[in-house]
Design a protein around this motif. Structure first.
Motif, PDB file in Angstrom:
ATOM      1  N   ARG A  67       0.808  -1.230   0.000  1.00  0.00           N
ATOM      2  CA  ARG A  67       0.000   0.000   0.000  1.00  0.00           C
ATOM      3  C   ARG A  67       0.833   1.268   0.000  1.00  0.00           C
ATOM      4  O   ARG A  67       0.390   2.303  -0.482  1.00  0.00           O
ATOM      5  CB  ARG A  67      -0.848   0.064   1.279  1.00  0.00           C
ATOM      6  CG  ARG A  67      -2.021  -0.839   1.310  1.00  0.00           C
ATOM      7  CD  ARG A  67      -2.712  -0.735   2.658  1.00  0.00           C
ATOM      8  NE  ARG A  67      -3.661   0.350   2.729  1.00  0.00           N
ATOM      9  CZ  ARG A  67      -4.942   0.256   2.361  1.00  0.00           C
ATOM     10  NH1 ARG A  67      -5.404  -0.868   1.889  1.00  0.00           N
ATOM     11  NH2 ARG A  67      -5.740   1.300   2.484  1.00  0.00           N
ATOM     12  N   HIS A  68       1.968   1.204   0.619  1.00  0.00           N
ATOM     13  CA  HIS A  68       2.747   2.421   0.840  1.00  0.00           C
ATOM     14  C   HIS A  68       4.005   2.458  -0.020  1.00  0.00           C
ATOM     15  O   HIS A  68       4.967   3.157   0.305  1.00  0.00           O
ATOM     16  CB  HIS A  68       3.105   2.536   2.323  1.00  0.00           C
ATOM     17  CG  HIS A  68       1.910   2.474   3.209  1.00  0.00           C
ATOM     18  ND1 HIS A  68       1.005   3.508   3.325  1.00  0.00           N
ATOM     19  CD2 HIS A  68       1.439   1.460   3.987  1.00  0.00           C
ATOM     20  CE1 HIS A  68       0.036   3.140   4.151  1.00  0.00           C
ATOM     21  NE2 HIS A  68       0.268   1.903   4.561  1.00  0.00           N
ATOM     22  N   ALA A  69       3.956   1.679  -1.103  1.00  0.00           N
ATOM     23  CA  ALA A  69       5.137   1.550  -1.956  1.00  0.00           C
ATOM     24  C   ALA A  69       5.699   2.912  -2.353  1.00  0.00           C
ATOM     25  O   ALA A  69       6.909   3.092  -2.415  1.00  0.00           O
ATOM     26  CB  ALA A  69       4.781   0.743  -3.200  1.00  0.00           C
ATOM     27  N   GLN A  70       4.821   3.852  -2.572  1.00  0.00           N
ATOM     28  CA  GLN A  70       5.283   5.158  -3.073  1.00  0.00           C
ATOM     29  C   GLN A  70       5.875   6.042  -1.996  1.00  0.00           C
ATOM     30  O   GLN A  70       6.468   7.067  -2.297  1.00  0.00           O
ATOM     31  CB  GLN A  70       4.122   5.908  -3.745  1.00  0.00           C
ATOM     32  CG  GLN A  70       3.497   5.169  -4.911  1.00  0.00           C
ATOM     33  CD  GLN A  70       4.532   4.682  -5.901  1.00  0.00           C
ATOM     34  OE1 GLN A  70       5.469   5.419  -6.269  1.00  0.00           O
ATOM     35  NE2 GLN A  70       4.414   3.433  -6.349  1.00  0.00           N
ATOM     36  N   ARG A  71       5.686   5.681  -0.766  1.00  0.00           N
ATOM     37  CA  ARG A  71       6.044   6.660   0.262  1.00  0.00           C
ATOM     38  C   ARG A  71       7.085   6.179   1.265  1.00  0.00           C
ATOM     39  O   ARG A  71       7.459   6.937   2.166  1.00  0.00           O
ATOM     40  CB  ARG A  71       4.787   7.148   0.975  1.00  0.00           C
ATOM     41  CG  ARG A  71       4.099   6.214   1.920  1.00  0.00           C
ATOM     42  CD  ARG A  71       2.778   6.783   2.461  1.00  0.00           C
ATOM     43  NE  ARG A  71       2.938   7.957   3.308  1.00  0.00           N
ATOM     44  CZ  ARG A  71       2.079   8.338   4.250  1.00  0.00           C
ATOM     45  NH1 ARG A  71       1.001   7.618   4.490  1.00  0.00           N
ATOM     46  NH2 ARG A  71       2.293   9.435   4.957  1.00  0.00           N
ATOM     47  N   THR A  72       7.521   4.915   1.147  1.00  0.00           N
ATOM     48  CA  THR A  72       8.499   4.449   2.113  1.00  0.00           C
ATOM     49  C   THR A  72       9.411   3.376   1.540  1.00  0.00           C
ATOM     50  O   THR A  72       9.003   2.609   0.671  1.00  0.00           O
ATOM     51  CB  THR A  72       7.816   3.885   3.368  1.00  0.00           C
ATOM     52  OG1 THR A  72       8.818   3.615   4.373  1.00  0.00           O
ATOM     53  CG2 THR A  72       7.084   2.576   3.074  1.00  0.00           C
ATOM     54  N   ARG A  73      10.649   3.362   2.042  1.00  0.00           N
ATOM     55  CA  ARG A  73      11.569   2.262   1.739  1.00  0.00           C
ATOM     56  C   ARG A  73      11.417   1.154   2.770  1.00  0.00           C
ATOM     57  O   ARG A  73      11.984   0.070   2.615  1.00  0.00           O
ATOM     58  CB  ARG A  73      13.026   2.753   1.775  1.00  0.00           C
ATOM     59  CG  ARG A  73      13.392   3.735   0.684  1.00  0.00           C
ATOM     60  CD  ARG A  73      14.904   3.892   0.604  1.00  0.00           C
ATOM     61  NE  ARG A  73      15.453   4.511   1.796  1.00  0.00           N
ATOM     62  CZ  ARG A  73      16.685   4.254   2.284  1.00  0.00           C
ATOM     63  NH1 ARG A  73      17.468   3.379   1.694  1.00  0.00           N
ATOM     64  NH2 ARG A  73      17.103   4.873   3.368  1.00  0.00           N
ATOM     65  N   GLY A  74      10.705   1.472   3.813  1.00  0.00           N
ATOM     66  CA  GLY A  74      10.577   0.502   4.900  1.00  0.00           C
ATOM     67  C   GLY A  74       9.658  -0.650   4.547  1.00  0.00           C
ATOM     68  O   GLY A  74       8.866  -0.568   3.604  1.00  0.00           O
ATOM     69  N   GLU A  75       9.766  -1.688   5.320  1.00  0.00           N
ATOM     70  CA  GLU A  75       8.947  -2.861   5.084  1.00  0.00           C
ATOM     71  C   GLU A  75       7.511  -2.613   5.537  1.00  0.00           C
ATOM     72  O   GLU A  75       7.269  -1.920   6.525  1.00  0.00           O
ATOM     73  CB  GLU A  75       9.533  -4.091   5.820  1.00  0.00           C
ATOM     74  CG  GLU A  75       9.454  -4.069   7.338  1.00  0.00           C
ATOM     75  CD  GLU A  75      10.355  -3.021   8.011  1.00  0.00           C
ATOM     76  OE1 GLU A  75      11.178  -2.384   7.341  1.00  0.00           O
ATOM     77  OE2 GLU A  75      10.193  -2.840   9.218  1.00  0.00           O
ATOM     78  N   GLU A  76       6.550  -3.202   4.838  1.00  0.00           N
ATOM     79  CA  GLU A  76       5.126  -2.988   5.120  1.00  0.00           C
ATOM     80  C   GLU A  76       4.458  -4.227   5.705  1.00  0.00           C
ATOM     81  O   GLU A  76       3.347  -4.146   6.223  1.00  0.00           O
ATOM     82  CB  GLU A  76       4.382  -2.622   3.837  1.00  0.00           C
ATOM     83  CG  GLU A  76       4.861  -1.336   3.187  1.00  0.00           C
ATOM     84  CD  GLU A  76       3.982  -0.963   2.011  1.00  0.00           C
ATOM     85  OE1 GLU A  76       2.749  -0.841   2.191  1.00  0.00           O
ATOM     86  OE2 GLU A  76       4.519  -0.840   0.883  1.00  0.00           O
ATOM     87  N   ASN A  77       5.099  -5.369   5.560  1.00  0.00           N
ATOM     88  CA  ASN A  77       4.523  -6.600   6.099  1.00  0.00           C
ATOM     89  C   ASN A  77       5.671  -7.463   6.589  1.00  0.00           C
ATOM     90  O   ASN A  77       6.700  -7.556   5.909  1.00  0.00           O
ATOM     91  CB  ASN A  77       3.714  -7.339   5.013  1.00  0.00           C
ATOM     92  CG  ASN A  77       2.784  -8.387   5.589  1.00  0.00           C
ATOM     93  OD1 ASN A  77       1.873  -8.089   6.340  1.00  0.00           O
ATOM     94  ND2 ASN A  77       3.014  -9.645   5.249  1.00  0.00           N
ATOM     95  N   SER A  78       5.518  -8.058   7.767  1.00  0.00           N
ATOM     96  CA  SER A  78       6.612  -8.858   8.305  1.00  0.00           C
ATOM     97  C   SER A  78       6.105 -10.090   9.022  1.00  0.00           C
ATOM     98  O   SER A  78       5.060 -10.060   9.664  1.00  0.00           O
ATOM     99  CB  SER A  78       7.464  -8.015   9.267  1.00  0.00           C
ATOM    100  OG  SER A  78       6.700  -7.607  10.391  1.00  0.00           O
ATOM    101  N   VAL A  79       6.876 -11.173   8.873  1.00  0.00           N
ATOM    102  CA  VAL A  79       6.638 -12.394   9.637  1.00  0.00           C
ATOM    103  C   VAL A  79       7.971 -12.780  10.260  1.00  0.00           C
ATOM    104  O   VAL A  79       8.958 -12.944   9.545  1.00  0.00           O
ATOM    105  CB  VAL A  79       6.129 -13.551   8.749  1.00  0.00           C
ATOM    106  CG1 VAL A  79       5.952 -14.814   9.587  1.00  0.00           C
ATOM    107  CG2 VAL A  79       4.821 -13.172   8.072  1.00  0.00           C
ATOM    108  N   VAL A  80       7.991 -12.869  11.559  1.00  0.00           N
ATOM    109  CA  VAL A  80       9.236 -13.145  12.287  1.00  0.00           C
ATOM    110  C   VAL A  80       9.028 -14.350  13.180  1.00  0.00           C
ATOM    111  O   VAL A  80       7.993 -14.468  13.839  1.00  0.00           O
ATOM    112  CB  VAL A  80       9.650 -11.936  13.145  1.00  0.00           C
ATOM    113  CG1 VAL A  80      10.893 -12.246  13.971  1.00  0.00           C
ATOM    114  CG2 VAL A  80       9.869 -10.713  12.263  1.00  0.00           C
TER     115      VAL A  80
END
Lengths: 370, 370, 370, 370
Positions: free
Chosen positions: D213-226
């Motif tokens: 969803r935020h591809a255009q606004r962040t380099r950060g990860e948007e979904n994570s599984v740890v």
């Protein structure tokens, strides 16, 4: 192909509306012992479209011809309520077995005529109350029989949505009443099914409301709460609505001195979906599919339609009496009449109750002197 | 009776355990195009009891004879995992179509042999992954296809209970592995089903646990968490357990950039019951039925068993390829192998992954040098 | 503003039973403006134990002394129903503000005396109906005010469990009635709260059942269904039970022509737990904790107890009228009386209804001639 | 003991964003022992508006002055992550006790400096992980301690929504990372809280996704599984998303060899509403309020914010160590660093793990040579 064409029980469906669609699909998917060979609708365009949609060989716009000429063994009545009697009498006279959708008909006189006609013709008459076959509700009934809940003291059944599709429901001359006639019959039948038909209802107390979502289009009631007291002390509460948005809702609660069950046929069987865009179909009369929705599958199977139809075909083939008969439909009609009268008079009505009236809702719209 | 006896596709079921019971009942209630004419079990007492219970004409305690002599068109393999290959090869050589329960077999070599044998015999081979037919999960898949959720980025599937019934599951020589082998295959297959088999899995990362409820009876893993990454960026998480009490649990979560779906096959389809005394059956592996329980109905239908079997019979009758084939089962096996290897080596495994190993769990129990 | 020790409003709690425990804990955790400085119970052992448990400075076994001597500003009446009147009159005469637990008292005469006494003393009288403060139900009420549901046409409220703890509930001489008196008052108050006290109730129709779980220990009713019709056309359904096992259940349904809300204070706020062994406390009157349970937290906060108590203390400190007054309690009592009379006479009772009767249940147990 | 004006612990809040609002309201409604006397925001307009909104006496746009001059005892750090260290060091040097929102800071060096500064100043440092105080999750933890579930073998925690409000989250220079940094810290802290801080984590394995969803606004990860493995064999799975629409979702699952618990803080505490028109506020980041929604109440209370703040104030007043300290925050940061490194290198990372890096996400965006 599964079966030899000649061995299947042949069915003609009278009606091409919402319920007829459910019946046709149920026969097709789940009743291999039968074949729907013909459909009747008053409007030939609808009849033909229905036949095409369901791959039915013949269509008619003449009721008599559909019953007499199509070669069916079974007539499945999915017509407006005011036509149930005529259709059943015609079918019986033509030597057909009949299954008729709820509610049975418009008056006790009609009911007696329908039962008598089928008996004289030596043909089966089944009252199509699908809640007696809904898998989850049947599991609930078995729980009671297993003793899981102890002795039952209260039942509650609700069926609510935002109003039926077809216009005839809203014309009380065709429907006989509003939501109580249309959906209250389910709960009333279910009470008898759960308690056993030998458990006598003692009195009926009803509250009806009108002037809600459909105020402009019907004189019939849009919301109803009915209480039935039984001879064994059990209390039954049935709530119905044509004014509840958000999709079909059908649920029961069973209270016993040793336990309780809550069962829900729609939200209780659904997937939970959030869709920003929306999509096709969530569940019956769902409204918007944007945002959160309850997404259903196998709606007809969950409600018991295929199972009730298969049961009837097996009865026809084996010559056995259906689990739910015209007499059951008449008993439900008597409860409906008592409910309308209770609402009209503002007090409970004792049973038996056998008024002479053209259609049930008249007892509420123009109540007789108390 | 519905159909003429000769037109039905004749089925012989190999096995008389828990899954065979589900298959037999599913055929009987929902697959009118077929007739189960014979059953095989290694133990003649079990075979005979099964045949009686399901009204099956013949029973065998000799696998070769059951396949060659019973006169079936279709062989339905419901045997312990280590016997899948032999049964399929025998069936193919006897010119039968075969449906085989998950997981496909013990090694990629066995998989290739099974696929080849059926191809050479010109017979169909279906991999019986019922989640591809479970009504609720199929509705979820359609939601995705309708675009309700936008572009999918994560899938999660869980199947958990307190451990299987039959002893062979706990002997890794017969089963090939523990819960991952037994139930992880469902989620892995479901990922491919949801994303399409052309969506390549890139790597598998697995964590396995042992020494839980069944510590004393198995070397196999009892709890597993597996992550699969796909070439299109999707992440799949599958969690399985033989150590979760309270009854069978099977659920999915689908995350897209425009929506999300949660679907649950057991609690999500059940009635909610409180019983002081308890009662007979709540749902699969439920434990106590005193207190609150989730009471299920039509378990097999909800999980997709009748639908997958009916699909295969229709494929056999129409000569079409099943939706889920031996190649699909082999692809799932490859993912299972990668998962066991990942757990054994403590790192993700890239695909393709084609180890030579007798049984999948060996990659975890005795991992090769890294 | 919260206060140092001298600024706190001092409270004496009359009663040391189940509800008194909830009040004391609520004051302690959530009402910093107040301090419970004394408790009264008829049994000195109970009074002392309660004081120790809640770190309360003083305990009394003499009601008059507790009210006159403890130095409290506020008297919190948590006594059996038949003692409410005496306690409130004593408190008013001693110049104290009073909050009294539901139901208000045993008769309209008592209600009038209590209201008058407090008015003459220039002291506040609050009727402690916690559902008017339960966070979830208050959110529901705001939804209605926001117009989320359109025009309301039906309300439903249920409170059900397996029977109260203290023996006095079962002695109608002390309680005034059974479950309707004990818990029906909640729903009846909630209807007025949701619709506004200017919305006149028109008639009450009630069905009561006895001889269930507590048949051996009470003449009072154990299960009740009451319907209230309002002048604006709204229908209210309230269902209560002392015979429903499985734990406390408190839920509402609100139906409007533009929407619907379902809210549940117990199952709807709980964690879902499966425990083979069982554990300490799941929720109020839960029964077994083996198997599946609904595990609650912050029960009192969810039900609105701390919020209603804090509201009263703030009213006392600011000299403002409580949101729920003695007049509200009297209006609820009138509805209760109408309900008992309806059940006794087997017909609806119109309002206003001002019978002279010692205790409400007499209208059902020995109904006057119709 | 609560206090009069002079006895209250005075608090200055640094920050005027979403979390600061929650803190201010929590202090106001639930922490009578404290008084928020000042607020700092970089933007004076925001600072003033915040002060007005929350009835706070003073506002500052100068961090040093807010800390040194406002007269607070406690500094509550609700600033962007990259400012946590500076704020805590300044507060410690000014002799203030500090509570700092999660995640602790950007690097282990910063963490050490913050811990050391507070220790040297003889002041308390609390790490504000509200999940350690959320009532429902605390009840779950007690269930485990009561032995209700037997020996724990798996934990799962999820927190998901459609993305934070404030722009700084999306600038990894200010945030240090995406959703894992923002929300994964909750689950990682909760694992330590559930298992006890003496239970050593052994390795961390993470999968991160971007371009949603935020591809255009962040380099950060948007979904994570740890996945975290612990020395005692427990497996922890934490899933986080900034790309899940439909509202905030926060849930846990706890699996033991004797039981299981599922607890949900949002849907699991809500009322279920259908509104054709829509309305104001359903729950955090809900999206549309038309159609079905989950309507929450007391969100902050359910999540544990007031309880954690009140705990800290009580610690300050009593001189006791907070339940969750800077050391705990540092341990969580170490797990976050290991997770980013794992995602960057495509393999699990063993603990301890003490990389030198400016901000955690660098380990994923520009992983060091393996």
């Amino acid at each position: 192909m599964p079966a030899n064409h000649q061995n299947k029980t042949k069915v003609v469906i009278l009606g091409a509306g919402f319920i007829a669609d459910i019946h046709a699909e149920s026969f097709h998917r789940f009743v291999p012992e039968a074949e729907v060979i013909a459909v009747y609708a008053r409007d030939p365009v609808k009849a033909e479209a229905f036949a095409r949609r369901h791959h039915i060989a013949f269509w008619y716009d003449d009721l008599e011809r559909a019953i007499h000429e199509a070669g069916a063994d079974v007539v499945d009545v999915c017509l407006p309520n005011f036509l149930h009697c005529q259709a059943v009498l015609t079918a019986a006279r033509a030597g057909k077995h009949v299954i008729v959708e709820k509610p049975l008909c418009m008056s006790l006189e009609e009911a007696d005529a329908m039962i008598a006609a089928c008996r004289q013709a030596g043909r089966l008459l089944m009252y199509a109350e699908e809640l007696c076959f809904a898998p989850k509700y049947e599991r609930v009934r078995q729980l009671v029989q297993e003793g899981a809940l102890g002795r039952i003291f209260q039942l509650r059944q609700c069926e609510k949505h935002s109003g039926p599709h077809s216009p005839w429901f809203y014309d009380v001359e065709q429907s006989g009443g509003g939501v109580l006639m249309d959906m209250g019959c389910h709960g009333l039948a279910w009470f008898r099914w759960m308690l056993g038909r030998q458990t006598q209802p003692v009195s009926v107390s009803a509250h009806l409301q009108t002037g809600l979502r459909h105020a402009q289009r019907t004189r019939g009631e849009e919301n109803s709460v009915v209480i039935v007291t039984f001879a064994n002390g059990v209390l039954g509460v049935v709530e119905n609505s044509w004014a509840k948005p958000g999709g079909m809702d059908d649920r029961v609660e069973v209270y016993g001195d040793g336990g309780v069950v809550y069962a829900d046929l729609f939200i209780g069987n659904s997937a939970l979906t959030y869709s920003e865009k929306g999509y096709g179909y969530a569940l019956e009369k769902a409204g918007t599919t944007q945002g959160w929705t309850f997404t259903i599958c196998e709606e007809a199977f969950n409600q018991g339609y295929p199972q009730e139809l298969r049961h009837f075909i097996q009865c026809v083939q084996q010559g056995t009496t259906p689990l739910v008969t015209g007499e059951d439909g008449k008993a439900v009609l008597e409860l409906l009449l008592a409910a309308y009268a209770s609402a009209g008079l503002g007090r409970p009505i004792s049973l038996p109750f056998q008024p002479k009236v053209n259609k049930p809702v008249d007892l509420w719209l123009t109540p007789p002197p108390s």
